[in-house]
Design an enzyme around this catalytic site. Structure first.
Site, short mmCIF file in Angstrom:
data_model
loop_
_atom_site.label_atom_id
_atom_site.label_comp_id
_atom_site.label_asym_id
_atom_site.label_seq_id
_atom_site.Cartn_x
_atom_site.Cartn_y
_atom_site.Cartn_z
N GLU A 1 2.44 11.05 -22.60
CA GLU A 1 3.76 11.67 -22.50
C GLU A 1 4.77 10.91 -23.34
OE1 GLU A 1 4.00 11.54 -18.26
OE2 GLU A 1 2.35 12.95 -18.12
N GLU B 1 -1.55 14.98 -16.47
CA GLU B 1 -2.36 13.77 -16.62
C GLU B 1 -3.84 14.04 -16.47
OE1 GLU B 1 0.49 13.80 -14.94
OE2 GLU B 1 1.74 12.17 -15.69
N PHE C 1 2.92 5.29 -15.79
CA PHE C 1 2.93 4.28 -14.72
C PHE C 1 1.61 4.43 -13.97
CE2 PHE C 1 7.34 4.87 -15.68
CZ PHE C 1 8.00 3.70 -15.36
N ASP D 1 1.12 4.07 -11.05
CA ASP D 1 1.46 4.79 -9.81
C ASP D 1 1.09 6.27 -9.90
OD1 ASP D 1 3.87 2.72 -8.62
OD2 ASP D 1 3.47 2.68 -10.76
N PHE D 2 0.97 6.81 -11.09
CA PHE D 2 0.65 8.23 -11.24
C PHE D 2 -0.86 8.50 -11.20
CE2 PHE D 2 4.54 8.40 -14.34
CZ PHE D 2 5.40 8.06 -13.32
N HIS E 1 6.93 3.69 -8.59
CA HIS E 1 6.92 3.23 -9.98
C HIS E 1 6.80 1.71 -10.08
CE1 HIS E 1 8.65 7.24 -10.66
NE2 HIS E 1 8.41 7.11 -11.95
C1 TPP Z 1 2.98 12.56 -12.40
C2 TPP Z 1 4.08 12.03 -13.21
N1 TPP Z 1 3.96 12.00 -14.55
C3 TPP Z 1 4.93 11.51 -15.33
C4 TPP Z 1 6.09 11.04 -14.78
C5 TPP Z 1 7.18 10.45 -15.65
N2 TPP Z 1 8.30 11.38 -15.74
C6 TPP Z 1 9.34 11.30 -14.90
S1 TPP Z 1 10.43 12.54 -15.14
C7 TPP Z 1 9.50 13.17 -16.42
C8 TPP Z 1 9.96 14.39 -17.12
C9 TPP Z 1 10.13 15.53 -16.18
O1 TPP Z 1 10.51 16.65 -16.87
P1 TPP Z 1 10.95 17.94 -16.12
O2 TPP Z 1 9.93 18.28 -15.09
O3 TPP Z 1 11.28 18.96 -17.12
O4 TPP Z 1 12.26 17.51 -15.30
P2 TPP Z 1 13.67 17.04 -15.89
O5 TPP Z 1 13.60 15.56 -16.05
O6 TPP Z 1 13.89 17.74 -17.15
O7 TPP Z 1 14.63 17.43 -14.82
C10 TPP Z 1 8.36 12.43 -16.62
C11 TPP Z 1 7.34 12.70 -17.63
C12 TPP Z 1 6.19 11.08 -13.38
N3 TPP Z 1 7.27 10.61 -12.75
N4 TPP Z 1 5.20 11.59 -12.63
#
Ligand code: TPP
Ligand code: TPP
Ligand code: MG
Ligand code: MG
Lengths: 329, 339, 339, 329
Positions: free
Chosen positions: B30, B70, B93, B95-96, B139
């Site tokens: 990502e 993932e 992370f 954690d995921f 996290h």
């Molecule tokens: C399972 C998981 N993968 C990756 C992340 C890291 N992460 C946190 S927010 C985010 C982007 C989320 O995008 P979106 O769903 O469009 O929500 P927005 O932030 O735009 O509100 C990512 C990749 C995470 N927290 N959990």
């Protein structure tokens, strides 16, 4: 002489090959059904009988260096992709000279040299893997294609749905074949997907999705041909839903009380893929009955020998237990 | 070799050098590019912390962004590894891991065994771990014990920039699936790192400090906690030997046992939660194998059996610190000696 | 109380009695009814092994089939538990945890802590574990060490029908998330089980056998392996004390320590893989806390660091058996005594 | 007097409430943006500014005993669901009397008494949870509804997709709100979903899916009203995709170089939800400008006090570290 859709492309040799593939799978599975009942075969065994046209129809388009990822119901895919039938049978018997030295068994039959990435004990395990193969083909600039097989039940696993999107986003040479045989274990597809076409899910990810009759080799062959050609030519992923039936229980030992009486008998009589294939190619004058009969006999002998060798082969010794966990030690 | 770079730069350099050397190395995850499909700058992020920043302009076909899927892309790493690539996939992370563990542990890690030795799955999963940046319960975890439990995986936890580079290069070149734990607090740690590529073999511990009174085995960021404790204790006349396993699987038991044979005392410092942890793993192995050498009970210093808390004050209490390490050392050196 | 029923029947009875007692108890999982949407018999399966068979006809609104979407339905258990139900969700084989772990460990298990004590999440995840039925690498694992590592989860591993019933009832009534490990080989084990409902408190170990020479701590199916070993060893004049923790989290350390204080020797028998396992957890805790009582090195008997193999001959070598347990006992009792 | 879609249903009190909700969120977030820059706020902070109309439009239909599951970008949902604003601010500062005693922080703000199942650090964490709430409502025979919020990025997480199907199969009183703000971190939705409507994915699971303008309170209000009413009446789940924008970076500290110059400025000028709302309700003569201005002032004061108290509140002491892992010990 009747028209046979898709058959134009296929020469006689290919038709006979396809028939041999389907017959080999059928014979393999029906024989396993008998042998399992004797108690000699260990573990879980999921039979593919009834669904042979899918494996044969798809694999007819794949080259040796194309890849597939299979399911727990993987014997048919493995045979169609060219895995050694005797090695498979020995594996199912848990023997040292089985395809995986007896360490995998029915649910983990694999042969990477044949592009068979493995049967899989995890529902939805395969679709992510073929995305990787597709990426590999793309990055290395080959024109390989990767196909995953997934059941109707497996189409509800998040991994499968994610993979469709990933393949779309990465524009991968991948085909998702959904084998909708009406059940996931005892649970009907009428419940688990509300009986909707699983192919419709492809729309949401922007990839082509079609529904075909999975009993009909030619229908599968045609749809797979289009999807695989598209993938090979850089046109990205597709989904093919094959509506089909399984002839035996979820696994050997399943009493199948959830099914309607005569459900399978009716299908066998009306839709059996081997029967349909034979009718079509003989009535179209493409192949003689006798040629198919000869294949039947050859296959029967192959399976007889396989079972015999499977039973007679040696068990893996203690020295196998700790090896091949890692490459390096 | 006076050049000093950070832990993060060391990892970035390892990736770049391996991608240069070997066209089959691909990097994805990502925002590993960051900005794909967006109107602004390409390579805008290079990962959420910038570890892969700068790779995309050099290798535009081999640094790839992913959807938040993932299972699909970690599984894709496994499939790619079986078919000619050497992927380095990022699980942002650790954690995921709960959304994609199957592809790691039932697929990639088991192929070789299940398939009777036929599969080779050379992939690296890069992942961030550890507390310290107030990122709270989802996290901040240090889940390497879970991965160490899994046969077929190799688990790398570098504690400094030099090791990070050498272990990353070795991980990429390794033919088995490797999970590479990057400590987020250590990203800014500086150290001497040679410019040329080099490998640190997986499965070789390092003596970080020599001493005769007690063996401290410390993992990842805990190595520096141990070093600070050892510094302080030296002033009290207690000389600590610090062993950094560097990889938790394979674990270099021999080096740990050798040290304990010499010191007769063991303290394990593990940032993970205590139950079924690396701390218990190492303490138990030492107890089983070096029992006659032990002069005191082995002692474990870990996080408590709680999720990581958010509040800075609580988080600082959560992570083992030099004081807790020193207290444990004083306990094993002071009390209960039986030699 | 002469009635004898199987481990499977004991679990089934516990579920039925709790569903009768408490309308908020619901049961769901793949084929927990079996046959939903299909033309034939309802309640055709009652789970893949038949553990929930017969519940549906009694509680047609509270026994529910699911699609193969473990994240969604295990997460649904967490959401339901936060909003008025006491769900018992089935993760058919614990080997499948990799597709749904996040909902177990980052959601259900952490709510209470992350939310400052505000959440109560009374849910049970029933799951099958263990080798012995030739189900190979992805259907034979004993992954309770991974769950034991997680703060916020309780982990139950019953070794016999009596405990299975009492622990299941206690698990359902417990206000924390519980993962309940059912050993598939033990399903057919018979034992005396009272008809009326009863609870066995989570976190209380049991003395399965008393003896003064060595403490064997054994988990789940390994208890019977230990009993067979103890029987044989008794003939050699070695008297084993067997402790069955029954729950691995919380772990009843006190009982284990008490036993080791008496015997001075420890063998831990754990069907799981060896690294960061329950075996290391218990051995390390004993080494740390009972060091002065130990007369010999603690010894761990586990599966090897490999996935479970398919072949019956290999699988039989894989699982710890009475001979290996006995050999370990002989080693700790014979050699290296220091008292 | 202009017609305002959906506004007919809404009394003046409700319009003022909706505005107050949106303004409170905006003020909360803009103030956090400022305060974060001072370095005093620990951890990751994801701001909801720009997306307020969604939270307000959905929550206007929810009762106190309905539930929501939120995301990492959860402040807006929490405020709109009725969580105590001061308690939230203290939580974000990590203080002992924060909503979660400082143990959760911005990413884990929750209040089960208010039906707020938590912000969530895991993308895709929430959708399974609302399926459970829906099941609970169904089994207990209440008419509660549960709503999950998920981003465009989160719509690619398998958990989200599985949950849509599970809700459909179990016929649950659940609404999936997709907040498509064009980005997941730095990655554009043009890439991660190929720019397709995420609402289309609903079709594949046989549930209604609609796309609405997430800047327009009334559009959201209307679509959410229909979906929530359907859910409450036993009509099963729905999906609502709200196209929207975020005003700040993914999290505080994000330099946002992936965005176009003036991207946000243009949206703020043309599509700001507060501006649109004010224009519509005042030009329709439903509310006076002065009434809204008064809310602005009240909210400003509330947020001022919240920040002050957030800074001044005590840190949690050591005694908090080990508590509340389990109920029983
Ligand atoms: C399972 C998981 N993968 C990756 C992340 C890291 N992460 C946190 S927010 C985010 C982007 C989320 O995008 P979106 O769903 O469009 O929500 P927005 O932030 O735009 O509100 C990512 C990749 C995470 N927290 N959990
Ligand atoms: C993740 C996971 N969940 C559940 C199972 C148990 N299981 C094995 S096969 C099966 C049914 C699969 O149904 P389907 O995908 O339709 O394939 P079919 O058996 O009909 O070929 C289930 C639930 C599993 N192996 N993996
Ligand atoms: Mg099926
Ligand atoms: Mg977004």
């Amino acid at each position: 002489m009747t028209e046979v859709a898709g058959a134009q492309e296929l020469g006689k040799e290919q038709l006979l090959d396809a028939y041999r593939t389907m017959r080999t799978i059928r014979e393999f599975e029906e024989r396993l059904h008998v042998e399992f009942a004797t108690g000699e075969i260990p573990g879980f065994v999921h039979l593919y009988a009834g669904e042979e046209a899918i494996a044969a129809g798809v694999m007819a388009h794949l080259d040796a260096d194309d890849y597939i990822a299979s399911t727990h119901r993987g014997h048919g895919h493995a045979i169609a992709k060219g895995c050694d039938v005797k090695g498979m049978m020995k594996e199912i018997y848990g023997k040292a000279d089985g395809l995986c030295h007896g360490k995998g068994g029915s649910m983990h039959i694999a042969d990477l040299d044949k592009g068979m990435l493995g049967a899989n004990g995890i529902v939805g395990g395969g679709p992510p893997l073929v995305c990787g193969v597709g990426l590999s083909a793309k990055v290395r600039g080959t024109n390989q294609v990767a196909v995953s097989f997934t059941g109707d039940g497996g189409s509800n696993q998040g991994t499968t749905l994610e993979s469709m999107n990933l393949a779309a986003v990465w524009d991968l040479p991948v085909v998702f074949v959904i084998e909708n045989n009406g059940y996931a274990e005892a649970t009907s597809t009428n419940f688990s997907t509300k009986g909707l076409d699983i192919a419709k899910r492809a729309d949401g990810f922007g990839i082509p999705g079609v529904v075909v009759d999975g009993h009909d080799f030619f229908a599968v062959y045609e749809a797979a041909g289009e999807a695989i050609r598209r993938a090979r030519e850089g046109g990205g992923p597709s989904l093919i839903e094959c509506k089909v039936n399984r002839y035996y229980g979820h696994f050997e030992g399943d009493a199948q009380t959830y099914r309607a009486p005569n459900e399978v008998e009716n299908i066998r009589q009306e839709k059996d893929c081997l029967m349909l294939f034979r009718q079509r190619v003989t009535s179209a004058g493409l192949v003689e009955d006798g040629e198919l009969d000869r294949i039947d006999e050859e296959v029967k002998q192959l399976i007889d020998e396989s079972v015999e060798e499977g039973k007679a082969s040696p068990e893996p010794g203690e020295e196998y237990l700790l090896t091949d966990v890692y490459v390096s030690y | 070799m006076a050049r000093r770079i950070t832990y993060m730069q060391a990892i970035n350099e390892a990736l770049r050098q391996e991608m240069e050397r070997d066209e089959s190395v691909v990097v994805f995850g990502e925002d590993n590019v960051g900005g794909t499909g967006a109107p602004g700058e390409d390579d805008a992020w290079g990962g959420v912390m910038g570890v892969t920043k700068g790779l995309y302009p050099h290798f535009p076909d081999r640094v790839i962004d992913t959807p938040i899927s993932e299972s699909a892309f970690i599984g894709a790493a496994a499939g790619a590894a079986c078919s000619g690539l050497r992927p380095v996939a990022e699980l942002m992370f650790v954690d995921f891991f709960g959304v994609c563990m199957d592809q790691i542990y039932n697929q990639a890690a088991k192929f070789r065994y299940m398939f009777g030795g036929k599969a080779v799955t050379p992939m690296v999963i890069r992942t961030m771990y550890g507390a310290g940046i107030r990122a709270a319960a989802q996290h901040s975890q240090s889940l390497y014990p879970i991965f160490t439990h899994i046969p077929g995986l190799k688990v790398v936890v570098p504690s400094n920039p030099y090791d990070a580079k050498g272990l990353m290069i070795a991980s990429i070149r390794d033919d088995d699936p490797v999970i590479f734990f990057e400590n987020k607090v250590l990203y800014t740690m500086e150290g001497e790192v040679p410019e040329e590529p080099y490998e640190i073999p997986l499965g070789e511990a390092e003596y970080v400090r020599e001493g005769d009174d007690v063996t401290i085995v410390a993992i990842g960021r805990m190595v520096s906690m141990a070093e600070q404790a050892a510094e302080a204790l030296s002033g009290e006349g207690i000389e600590c030997e610090i062993v950094d396993p560097r990889t938790t699987s394979p674990l270099d038991e021999e080096t740990i046992f050798e040290s304990v044979e010499n010191t007769g005392r063991l303290v394990v410092v593990d940032e993970a939660n205590p139950r079924c942890s690396l701390a218990t793993d190492i303490a138990a192995r030492v107890a089983e194998n070096c029992f006659d050498d032990l002069k005191a009970a082995p002692k474990m210093v870990t996080a408590p059996h709680t999720p990581p808390p958010f509040s800075p004050t609580l988080e600082d209490l959560y992570v083992p610190d030099p004081e807790r390490v020193a207290a444990a050392v004083r306990e094993v050196t002071g009390a209960g000696a039986r030699a």
